[in-house]
Design a protein around this motif. Structure first.
Motif, mmCIF file in Angstrom:
data_model
loop_
_atom_site.group_PDB
_atom_site.id
_atom_site.type_symbol
_atom_site.label_atom_id
_atom_site.label_comp_id
_atom_site.label_asym_id
_atom_site.label_seq_id
_atom_site.Cartn_x
_atom_site.Cartn_y
_atom_site.Cartn_z
ATOM 1 N N LEU B 43 0.843 -1.203 0.000
ATOM 2 C CA LEU B 43 0.000 0.000 0.000
ATOM 3 C C LEU B 43 0.879 1.254 0.000
ATOM 4 O O LEU B 43 0.502 2.284 0.566
ATOM 5 C CB LEU B 43 -0.947 0.001 1.213
ATOM 6 N N GLY B 44 2.036 1.145 -0.627
ATOM 7 C CA GLY B 44 2.939 2.297 -0.706
ATOM 8 C C GLY B 44 3.767 2.510 0.549
ATOM 9 O O GLY B 44 4.503 3.486 0.645
ATOM 10 N N LEU B 45 3.644 1.606 1.510
ATOM 11 C CA LEU B 45 4.370 1.755 2.776
ATOM 12 C C LEU B 45 5.494 0.731 2.866
ATOM 13 O O LEU B 45 5.356 -0.404 2.416
ATOM 14 C CB LEU B 45 3.406 1.559 3.948
ATOM 15 N N ASP B 94 -3.659 -0.595 13.425
ATOM 16 C CA ASP B 94 -3.646 0.862 13.441
ATOM 17 C C ASP B 94 -2.408 1.428 14.139
ATOM 18 O O ASP B 94 -1.818 2.409 13.676
ATOM 19 C CB ASP B 94 -4.907 1.385 14.135
ATOM 20 N N ARG B 95 -2.010 0.808 15.253
ATOM 21 C CA ARG B 95 -0.813 1.275 15.963
ATOM 22 C C ARG B 95 0.444 0.943 15.165
ATOM 23 O O ARG B 95 1.351 1.762 15.012
ATOM 24 C CB ARG B 95 -0.694 0.608 17.335
ATOM 25 N N LEU B 97 0.730 0.650 12.089
ATOM 26 C CA LEU B 97 0.767 1.516 10.916
ATOM 27 C C LEU B 97 1.639 2.755 11.136
ATOM 28 O O LEU B 97 2.296 3.241 10.198
ATOM 29 C CB LEU B 97 -0.665 1.947 10.603
ATOM 30 N N ALA B 98 1.646 3.258 12.354
ATOM 31 C CA ALA B 98 2.456 4.443 12.640
ATOM 32 C C ALA B 98 3.925 4.163 12.336
ATOM 33 O O ALA B 98 4.630 5.018 11.793
ATOM 34 C CB ALA B 98 2.270 4.863 14.101
ATOM 35 N N VAL B 101 4.323 4.191 8.485
ATOM 36 C CA VAL B 101 4.155 5.532 7.905
ATOM 37 C C VAL B 101 5.374 6.400 8.215
ATOM 38 O O VAL B 101 5.937 7.042 7.324
ATOM 39 C CB VAL B 101 2.853 6.195 8.421
ATOM 40 N N LEU B 102 5.811 6.396 9.474
ATOM 41 C CA LEU B 102 6.961 7.231 9.850
ATOM 42 C C LEU B 102 8.232 6.731 9.164
ATOM 43 O O LEU B 102 9.066 7.518 8.721
ATOM 44 C CB LEU B 102 7.133 7.259 11.370
ATOM 45 N N GLN B 105 8.127 7.669 5.436
ATOM 46 C CA GLN B 105 8.423 9.097 5.298
ATOM 47 C C GLN B 105 9.928 9.359 5.407
ATOM 48 O O GLN B 105 10.509 10.092 4.601
ATOM 49 C CB GLN B 105 7.661 9.869 6.384
#
Lengths: 325, 325
Positions: B43-45, B94-95, B97-98, B101-102, B105
């Motif tokens: 998913l792009g991560l 959900d947790r 995922l952080a 995502v970080l 980035q």
């Protein structure tokens, strides 16, 4: 009604009227152009606040209490971001995050913003067309006494508190017009165009700064109307009144109508401000007085019907304003 | 103990021993090199399953029941991804995922994987060094009767069911060695190196396929040992036994020891398999018999102490294996 209605909208306020129009118009009747000036890259994700508010509001996925974000939202992601010492000033709900992640993936894979928007709207089951007003980035920059702020810095991080000394729309001068809007605005059979009751400087301004959109509105042979975001000398929501007064502009429907007067044929005034009807007409605009504060869904639909009726009335006139073309 | 221990590990199984070592060694005593063959873009991560399992396990952020992912996890993101018709075969909490995502980035901003790993480990409060074995991408590809599968396709989407006809480590031939590992492996004062009880083909294999790592292990003057992932003819967890048998390899500690025999000085055998001690010694390896099935934290610490003791014993010998250098 025959013919589609094109609505140009910002976030929460505009989305209320958009929902009314969506409910009242037949399937396929609404074409919604969304402000992109608030869009930004956050934690590496492409976030489109106004588009998402419209997407969620129209599809029923949105949180009706907050007016933004998704219903039944959880916040574990933000909690974990905070735990890692990441940026936590912009709230991203766990469900909402799916929109940003899938959109970012699609954009990075080379899809145009309008395609991504279209896919999201269809996936949400919407029969309305939703499109960013442009595929090219336009970013609202707020000049304050303490320097320039990116829109979300101003609006969320600084809670719209700093005094504005100017507003710029970076990228607007070279931005093109989304092809969906270009197509509809050039069709003589559309029912008309509505500028939603959104912040004229921060939501409508970034769209109208796009020259191809201005040209298309001026060339549009269907009527164009705007709905007041100011009622009784105050904004219904958000910092509109403060923004206008920061920039030494009058906080009145007439002042807002004046900002749009070279692009519109008519203006919808709130019943509270009916005394300003002559001043609106002095701008060379037709005027409709209506109940513009929308709290319930019924009120959203009623205002939508007023606007549709106003457009129909303007259509039957012998000719629209000369000034537009 | 004096001197650091370098541990090379895959996911869940290896992380158990890593936790034992982390608990038993003094602060700064553990240097953990993680398999990157499972890493993938989803998913792009950027998702690093083995690294994250180690990160969460050592920091106590992990879910002890599942053995992967974070404790107190929620799944709203996955639910929303499913709602949009997105790919939902790989579960991202959900947790959790952080982290992705970080990390994504930071990597997109140009940080090296090892820097990102280091920042995450520090942010989690760990005193261990955690590093991917290489900053260069190595991707495990599984050849099956029905064609090649990316690792997560094989492992998660197809639940490790397809019969393996071969395993490749794409990128391994040109990958460099992470500088942290390069530094420690060349130091004569480290206590030793441990190859964790992870899947030799899918977790350890992708690391040992990196030539600079093989060279560094061979040149290392400190003892190198491996812990068996096979006990009583079966794998403690995961498809290790099936993988070995698919590739017509014996499902035994000796077979695994044979895979590593040019790189290690000693092998830790489970008490159940003590009968194989002579066969291990026949490979020219020292052998330690221990309780290698780790269910409780106490068992993890006990095995860690055994391994540390084994390394210390090997150190006092007049010389390590000739074959290695």
């Amino acid at each position: 009604v025959s013919g589609e209605i094109v609505c140009l909208s910002g976030g929460v306020g505009g989305a209320k009227l958009a929902l009314g129009l969506y409910r009242v118009l037949p399937p396929g009747g609404l074409v919604l152009g969304l402000n992109t000036g608030d869009d930004f890259t956050h934690l590496g994700l492409e976030v489109w606040p106004d588009f998402d508010t419209a997407l969620y509001t129209l599809s029923g996925l949105g949180d009706r209490e907050r007016g933004w974000g998704r219903a039944d939202e959880t916040w574990s992601f933000m909690d974990a971001v905070r735990g890692w010492g990441g940026e936590d000033w912009f709230n991203l709900g766990d469900r909402d995050l799916a929109t940003h992640v899938l959109r970012t993936q699609a954009l990075r894979a080379g899809q145009r913003p309008a395609e991504v928007a279209d896919r999201l709207a269809r996936a949400a089951g919407l029969t309305a067309r939703l499109t960013p007003v442009s595929d090219d980035p336009v970013r609202t920059v707020i000049d304050t006494a303490d320097g320039a702020l990116a829109f979300q810095d101003y609006f969320v991080r600084h809670r719209a508190q700093p005094t504005i000394v100017g507003v710029r729309y970076e990228g607007a001068e070279t931005a093109g017009l989304a092809s969906v809007l270009d197509g509809y605005l050039s069709r003589p059979d559309i029912a008309g165009v509505v500028i939603a009751p959104s912040n004229p400087l921060l939501s409508i301004g970034p769209m109208l700064a796009i020259e191809p959109l201005r040209r298309a509105l001026k060339a549009c042979t269907a009527p164009v109307v705007a709905v007041t975001p100011i009622v009784g000398g105050a904004a219904i929501k958000g910092p509109t009144a403060q923004n206008l007064s920061d920039l030494s502009m009058e906080v009145s429907p007439v002042a807002v109508a004046g900002l749009y007067s070279d692009l519109i044929d008519g203006f919808v005034l709130d019943a509270k401000d009916r005394g300003q009807e002559p001043a609106i007409r002095d701008l060379g605009l037709d005027c409709r007085v209506a109940q513009t504060v929308m709290t319930t869904d019924t009120e959203k639909c009623e205002l939508a019907r007023e606007v549709i009726d106003f457009l129909a009335q303007l259509r039957t006139r012998s000719g629209l304003r000369h000034g537009r073309v």
